[in-house]
Motif scaffolding. Structure first.
Motif, PDB file in Angstrom:
ATOM      1  N   VAL A  32     -65.565  49.940  62.215  1.00  8.13           N
ATOM      2  CA  VAL A  32     -64.453  50.526  61.455  1.00  8.13           C
ATOM      3  C   VAL A  32     -63.763  49.419  60.672  1.00  8.13           C
ATOM      4  N   GLU A  33     -63.191  49.795  59.559  1.00  5.32           N
ATOM      5  CA  GLU A  33     -62.295  48.833  58.909  1.00  5.32           C
ATOM      6  C   GLU A  33     -60.907  49.064  59.477  1.00  5.32           C
ATOM      7  N   ASP A  34     -60.326  48.027  60.043  1.00  4.65           N
ATOM      8  CA  ASP A  34     -58.932  48.098  60.443  1.00  4.65           C
ATOM      9  C   ASP A  34     -58.155  47.901  59.160  1.00  4.65           C
ATOM     10  N   THR A  35     -57.732  49.015  58.564  1.00  7.11           N
ATOM     11  CA  THR A  35     -57.203  48.919  57.202  1.00  7.11           C
ATOM     12  C   THR A  35     -55.863  48.196  57.145  1.00  7.11           C
TER      13      THR A  35
ATOM     14  N   CYS B 238     -58.857  55.223  53.495  1.00 14.61           N
ATOM     15  CA  CYS B 238     -59.231  55.478  54.889  1.00 14.61           C
ATOM     16  C   CYS B 238     -60.056  54.348  55.473  1.00 14.61           C
TER      17      CYS B 238
ATOM     18  N   LYS C  24     -60.814  55.196  59.086  1.00 12.82           N
ATOM     19  CA  LYS C  24     -61.766  56.238  59.419  1.00 12.82           C
ATOM     20  C   LYS C  24     -63.029  55.539  59.893  1.00 12.82           C
ATOM     21  N   VAL C  25     -63.478  55.886  61.081  1.00 13.13           N
ATOM     22  CA  VAL C  25     -64.622  55.184  61.667  1.00 13.13           C
ATOM     23  C   VAL C  25     -65.860  55.378  60.803  1.00 13.13           C
ATOM     24  N   ALA C  26     -66.566  54.265  60.546  1.00 14.44           N
ATOM     25  CA  ALA C  26     -67.760  54.320  59.704  1.00 14.44           C
ATOM     26  C   ALA C  26     -68.952  54.773  60.517  1.00 14.44           C
ATOM     27  N   GLU C  27     -69.119  54.181  61.701  1.00  8.68           N
ATOM     28  CA  GLU C  27     -70.244  54.606  62.518  1.00  8.68           C
ATOM     29  C   GLU C  27     -70.055  54.249  63.978  1.00  8.68           C
TER      30      GLU C  27
ATOM     31  N   ARG D 196     -61.904  48.974  50.135  1.00  8.70           N
ATOM     32  CA  ARG D 196     -60.660  49.749  50.173  1.00  8.70           C
ATOM     33  C   ARG D 196     -59.465  48.924  49.687  1.00  8.70           C
TER      34      ARG D 196
ATOM     35  N   ILE E 179     -56.635  58.147  60.240  1.00  4.04           N
ATOM     36  CA  ILE E 179     -56.335  57.853  58.833  1.00  4.04           C
ATOM     37  C   ILE E 179     -54.822  57.919  58.633  1.00  4.04           C
TER      38      ILE E 179
ATOM     39  N   GLY F  93     -65.569  49.866  56.624  1.00  2.85           N
ATOM     40  CA  GLY F  93     -66.176  49.981  57.946  1.00  2.85           C
ATOM     41  C   GLY F  93     -67.682  50.068  57.866  1.00  2.85           C
ATOM     42  N   SER F  94     -68.188  50.689  56.814  1.00  6.42           N
ATOM     43  CA  SER F  94     -69.623  50.905  56.694  1.00  6.42           C
ATOM     44  C   SER F  94     -70.358  49.686  56.162  1.00  6.42           C
TER      45      SER F  94
ATOM     46  N   ARG G 108     -70.786  58.260  52.836  1.00  8.37           N
ATOM     47  CA  ARG G 108     -69.784  58.556  53.870  1.00  8.37           C
ATOM     48  C   ARG G 108     -68.399  58.766  53.292  1.00  8.37           C
TER      49      ARG G 108
ATOM     50  N   ARG H  15     -55.872  51.849  62.324  1.00  2.88           N
ATOM     51  CA  ARG H  15     -55.852  52.736  61.165  1.00  2.88           C
ATOM     52  C   ARG H  15     -57.121  52.542  60.340  1.00  2.88           C
TER      53      ARG H  15
END
Lengths: 200, 680, 337
Positions: B494-497, A43, B473-476, A61, B446, A48-49, A93, B471
């Motif tokens: 966010v990580e743009d996966t 995810c 899941k937003v971290a913050e 990830r 996701i 992101g964190s 998280r 894509r």
């Protein structure tokens, strides 16, 4: 009719890759605690964190995806574990409760074992720190700092004079190391621990 | 393994003639258990226990399998039957019917579960085979003690109680009422309509929610067969399928429904403004006397006592002064109603996940973070902004909006399940924001789960409109800028996966697609009605695939989100399905109750009351005068909890008497089965 | 008096001497009786895990074993003032339980030194946790004789105490309020500091200076923008990075920040009226003299409090009310008591 029943199998170009499908398991089993690594749903909450993600070659990830794909060499070469600052934002998280920093520690040890570390700054620092601890039972900042900075950041030393002098004059750094009393006991424990680690 | 040894404790007196039928269940059982050997063994070694025939067959439940049993009953004069196959949950009825067809009392048939309890849970074939034998041995001993039983018949009261006036409950009510039977619809809010009444548009067709819902609400309000009890809650349920007695508290509206014309003058004149946390999701205001929305059914207002100035200070009475028909009744009291119904449908709906719990998304701290329900109100022309999509300041139109999926869902820290509707809802929001504001819209997801008819097509449409999908899941969500371009914005980190990089995306507005949760009091509700719910609190259906709207308690059905997250079409389908089940029951006019139930041997009951609180079906009453416990045979479902709990052994169960259980254990023990070695 | 076994950690004797001095100074007034683990060793910080797992846990576990021996004659509560030390102790205890194999191996290693440790036999806490949840804010409040009136303090906890939080002790992972409430009890003007649990960079100044400086810049600039007089921390590493590397960071970015950072125990001592010298004041490289000035002899004239504003007519759309947190409510009650 027979055609429909034929299952075409894509040839795997690198036969080694098949073997390495055990990589994820290996990392999980070498990690302290129950890592939940196999539960990753990709995810990206971790990436992101992460406060230092910008410096990472791969987000956590992506690194986990590489572990799944059995990309041993690429994964162990990645600078990601060395950039992790152990801030645990990702852990609290992570929707799948994966112990991400602990997995990073495992990858560091595996990278050192496999001699795949690309930049020696971080592993050298850790090793120097550990050396001091193994010698004295305590950390020894000035010994650590001088050895580390001379080797890796000689040019920063001039910028660091004010700080170093300040720390010394305010007695926030000791010139000589402190040693614990029962060094013999600690050495025996660590020796046995290293043997146990090697047996795994 | 001494598997062939049966200690002969007491020989069969020749009265019982038992047939043993061992099912292969394809390879489900035969793959692990040597069924042929089991059948041969039973024929040989259980002969002295009364077994006169033992057979194995590929599918005992098939018509041919059933015929085998029927033929043996008739030809060999069997008076007991053991079917070693799947769990009785699945096929007990099948085999009992087969026995009955052949003239044998169906309660002389006993099933031994060698699939769920043997082949599916073991891998060691020899040990599994031995266990199957032991269980059959136990079954044989048990069935010898069975006696013929006759089911009890009770008449069905044709009236139905429906709890919850959302779209699922409305659908059920109309189906049953249209079929000509009476319905009591109980709703705890002042109006029916549920969450659907709050929505602006519905995916994927973008129908106006109110336009399709309100006609149904009006139908309910005016239907001669529906007694609508809003501002009411069920307090107690007694009885059993066919004849439930339900106690309902009709909360004091402080408005005389006979006199009120619904003119609305009271709301207009009421000086007290209150934040409406229910219908307006906290985003708008209502008065202390109010109907939640203009199309409310019924349209009589209620007075919100804790917030009304009159109840606080004893003055004001503006509503009373202006009410022409004198319908305001300040001293009106709650009413307790007793309803007699034959069936009950629970359609109590869901609560929205409290997004404040995910502090990293800033809801409640950062003003321009909104929840999905707040957005529904913002989009709604009847909402607090007349449908204008604006920031919390009430005037600024956002230039960029980020929509975050899976808020509180698919997350072990909150709810581990998928809330089903959020993907489509988020796509709907993307479309509406784009349409109303022209803002740049981001969707952070996701996985996109757009799995039903016309849903993926809607996703395509939103893509076409230029919504930007990221894509990850937003971290913050943060209001702390790192660079100039982030100043004054909400930054979505966010990580743009799909590119494997962390991104910080500045936006004006963030929408949290919060997940669905069971009602806060769902576990309490389940207890009141004597049904079970999952650990999360969703009501549990009788069978997840084959009986999705019934519960383990006869006569009680579930529909809509109370059973699990679902969208409007699915809720409506379940509402209709539950109604169909109820109508089926009503048409039966009477229902046969399983005779498997517990009873108290009064002489042995010490009056300790240990069993009193344990009954999940509220079948136990204590007689203070005689100091003994009694079990209502019509309520008892034969679960056996009280039988096991009774320290005096005073409770016994028909169909599971102590004799039967002890005999079964003896039968099990006769065979010395070695434990299966535990896998290392 | 509450008895605790103290695991000070290496930095308390060197880089974070001010932390140790101030802890000693405040422990008596708040009834904290600390007994150091005899012959404790380094916890390995975040470094040993990356070299080798079993030795890393064995190193930590030696301290746990020694503490457990000491606990046999008294309290089983262990307190660590350093965040990394606290986490390492807690983590070893937690993982030795979670993964029995690790527990066995660590004990096998300890046996070589005639030691053993049964996970779960100690109760491990960080110092702030002890002060908030064990000593209590009411006790702290009673000791305040020199409120830190007018001092704008940014509460900074760093990472390793509120996260991973194995035992769910903290009110939040991102924005816990415990330190804020302590500072309020001391009479300080608490800055709404949204980065209170962001990372200080840890060992990054030694690994990748550019990364470290950027992380420090974020922390210091946001504190500065919010008119912070002083930051306060609960971790020696955070203090060292923000205090020690601020000069180098300023050079790197061409900025001119002057953001002092003190240990929370120093501020407690100050509010308790203890002599700043006893509290390690002056050991910081970025001088916190301004704090002393603010509450010292040259106390600014008290400005009369602004008259309460009449609640304005609500403008725009209402905000949701904050989530009720029973943990915080209990703390609030304690303060007002």
């Amino acid at each position: 009719m027979t055609e429909a029943l034929t299952i075409s199998s894509t040839p795997v170009s690198d036969p080694k890759q098949i073997e390495d499908l055990t990589l994820l398991k290996e990392v999980a089993s070498r990690t302290a605690g129950v890592s939940n690594l196999e539960m990753c749903i990709q995810c990206g909450t971790c990436g992101g964190s992460c406060p230092s993600a910008v410096e990472m070659e791969d987000t956590p990830r992506r690194l986990f995806a590489m572990l799944r794909a059995g990309m041993r060499e690429e994964a162990l070469k990645s600078n990601t574990p060395w950039i992790c600052v152990s801030c645990y934002h990702c852990v609290v998280r992570c929707p799948q409760n994966i112990h991400i920093p602990d997995v990073m520690y495992t990858l560091k040890t595996m990278a050192v074992d496999a001699k795949l570390v690309q930049d020696s700054t971080a592993p050298d620092f850790s090793q120097t720190f550990v050396d001091m601890v193994e010698d004295y039972g305590r950390s020894f900042e000035i010994g650590l700092a001088s050895r580390h900075y001379l080797k890796h950041f000689p040019l920063r030393l001039t910028n660091m004079v004010p700080m170093g002098m300040g720390m010394l004059s305010k007695k926030r750094m000791n010139l000589t190391p402190t040693r614990i009393k029962n060094m013999k006991q600690l050495k025996a424990i660590l020796k046995r621990a290293k043997e146990l680690e090697a047996e795994q | 393994m001494t598997e062939n040894m049966i200690e002969n404790t007491s020989s069969n007196d020749g009265q019982e003639k038992i047939g043993v039928y061992v099912c292969h269940c394809g390879t489900n059982i035969a793959g692990v258990v040597d069924v042929v050997q089991v059948a041969e063994w039973a024929a040989k070694y259980l002969k002295h226990r009364g077994v006169v025939i033992a057979r194995e067959y590929k599918f005992m439940c098939s018509s041919l399998g059933q015929e085998l049993i029927e033929k043996d009953i008739k030809e060999l004069g069997l008076n007991r039957v053991i079917v070693a196959a799947c769990s009785p949950h699945l096929h007990e009825k099948t085999f009992r019917t087969a026995c009955a067809n052949a003239g044998l009392n169906p309660f002389l048939c006993e099933m031994v579960s060698i699939r769920e309890q043997v082949s599916w849970v073991h891998t060691d074939k020899a040990a599994a085979t031995a266990k199957a034998k032991a269980m059959i041995s136990g079954g044989v001993e048990r069935v010898r003690h069975h006696v013929p039983l006759e089911p009890m018949t009770v008449p069905i009261n044709p009236a139905t109680l429906i709890v919850g006036g959302g779209i699922a409950g409305i659908q059920s009510a109309l189906e049953i009422a249209d079929a000509g039977f009476h319905v009591y619809l109980v709703e705890r809010e002042p109006s029916i309509g549920g969450h659907m009444a709050q929505f602006d548009k519905t995916f994927p067709t973008l129908d106006c929610s109110a336009c399709i819902l309100t006609p149904k609400m009006v139908d309910v309000g005016s239907h001669p067969n529906i007694t609508l009890l809003t501002w009411s809650e069920v307090e107690k349920v007694e009885g059993y399928v066919g004849s439930f007695t339900v106690t309902v508290r009709k909360k004091a509206r402080k408005v005389d429904e006979e006199l009120c014309t619904g003119c609305g003058i009271c709301q207009e004149k009421c000086p007290k403004k209150v934040i409406d946390n229910v219908f307006e999701a906290g985003l708008g205001y209502r008065k202390a006397v109010y109907t939640p929305f203009p199309q409310a059914v019924p349209n009589f207002p209620v007075i919100d006592v804790p917030n009304c100035t009159y109840y606080e200070k004893g003055t004001c009475k503006a509503c009373e002064i202006f009410c022409a028909p004198k319908a305001i009744v300040f001293d009106q009291q709650d009413q307790i109603l007793t309803l007699k119904v034959g069936n009950i449908i629970l359609a109590t709906g869901y609560d929205l996940f409290d997004a404040r719990r995910m502090t990293n998304y800033g809801y409640g701290r950062l003003p321009n973070v909104f929840t999905s329900l707040e957005m529904e109100r913002l989009f709604n022309a009847a909402g607090p902004t007349n449908g204008n999509v604006v920031l919390r300041d009430g005037k600024t139109t956002p230039q960029s909006v980020g929509i975050i999926h899976c808020v509180g869902s698919r997350d072990k820290n909150f709810n581990n399940y998928c809330s089903v509707i959020c993907c489509m809802q988020s796509l709907k929001f993307a479309h509406l924001v784009h349409e109303r504001t022209g803002a740049t819209v981001y969707n952070f997801y996701i996985d996109i789960r757009a799995a039903f008819k016309d849903y993926d097509e809607f996703y395509q449409r939103v893509l076409e409109e230029g919504t930007l999908f990221v894509r990850g899941k937003v971290a913050e969500v943060s209001d702390v800028p790192r660079v100039e371009s982030e100043k004054g914005k909400l930054i979505i980190q966010v990580e743009d996966t799909l590119i494997g990089k962390q991104r910080r995306i500045p936006v004006d507005m963030v929408i949290l697609s919060a997940g669905l949760e069971p009602r806060k009091d769902s576990k309490e509700t389940a207890r009141t009605f004597g049904i079970s719910c999952s650990a999360n609190g969703w009501f549990t259906e009788k069978h997840p695939k084959l009986d999705p709207v019934a519960t383990m308690t006869e006569g009680i059905y579930i529909a809509g989100c109370a059973q699990g997250p679902k969208d409007i079409p699915a809720s409506v389908a379940q509402g209709a399905a539950a109604a169909a089940r109820v109508l089926g029951k009503i048409e039966q006019k009477a229902v046969a109750l399983e005779p498997i139930r517990a009873s108290v041997v009064e002489e042995r009951c010490s009056g300790c009351r240990i069993c009193n609180g344990l009954c999940p079906f509220n079948a136990i009453t204590f007689h203070e005068d005689r100091m003994v416990t009694e079990i209502n045979p019509a309520l008892c479902q034969g679960c056996g909890t009280c039988v096991a709990a009774c320290p005096a052994g005073a409770i016994t169960g028909t169909g599971f008497s102590n004799d039967q259980i002890m005999a079964q254990i003896e039968g099990l023990m006769m065979l010395n089965v070695e434990p299966e070695p535990v896998a290392a | 008096m509450s008895d605790y076994i103290l695991y000070p950690g290496c930095s308390m004797e060197t880089g974070a001497r001010a932390y140790y001095d101030s802890l000693k100074a405040i422990s008596k007034p708040i009834g904290l009786n600390l007994k150091e683990i005899d012959d404790w060793n380094c916890c390995g910080a975040t470094e040993y895990f990356g070299i080798s797992k079993t030795p890393a846990y064995a190193l930590i576990a030696r301290n746990l074993a020694l503490a457990a021996e000491q606990a046999a004659n008294g309290t089983r509560k262990v307190v660590a003032p350093c965040s990394a030390c606290y986490l390492n102790l807690a983590k070893a205890d937690h993982y030795m339980r979670e993964q029995p194999k690790l527990g066995r191996q660590v004990n096998e290693a300890l046996a070589a030194g005639n030691l053993s440790y049964k996970p779960g036999s100690l109760d491990i806490h960080h110092l702030l946790d002890v002060i908030i949840y064990d000593i209590g804010l009411d006790v702290v409040e009673k000791n305040v004789v020199r409120p830190l009136k007018g001092v704008r303090v940014a509460p900074y906890l760093g990472c390793m105490v509120p996260r991973p939080d194995y035992d769910h002790r903290w009110s939040d992972h991102d924005l816990p309020v415990e330190l804020d409430m302590l500072l309020k009890t001391l009479g300080a003007d608490v800055v709404d500091y949204p980065l209170k649990t962001e990372c200080c960079g840890g060992h990054m100044p030694q690994i990748s200076p550019a990364t470290a400086f950027e992380m420090l810049r974020r922390l210091i600039s946001v504190a500065d923008e919010r008119d912070t007089d002083v930051m306060t921390t609960i971790c020696p590493m955070c203090q060292l990075n923000i205090d020690g590397y601020q000069g180098e960071m300023n050079g790197f970015f061409g900025t001119n920040y002057h953001m002092p950072i003190l240990f929370f125990t120093q501020l407690m001592g100050l509010a308790f009226g203890i002599d700043p010298k006893e509290l390690g004041f002056g050991l910081e490289l970025v001088s916190a003299r301004n704090v002393l000035d603010a509450i010292g002899v040259k106390a600014p004239p008290e400005t009369p409090p602004a008259p309460p504003r009449r609640p304005r007519k609500p403008e725009g759309l209402p905000m949701p009310t904050p989530l009720a947190n029973p943990q915080i409510e209990t703390l609030k009650k304690e303060v007002t008591k």
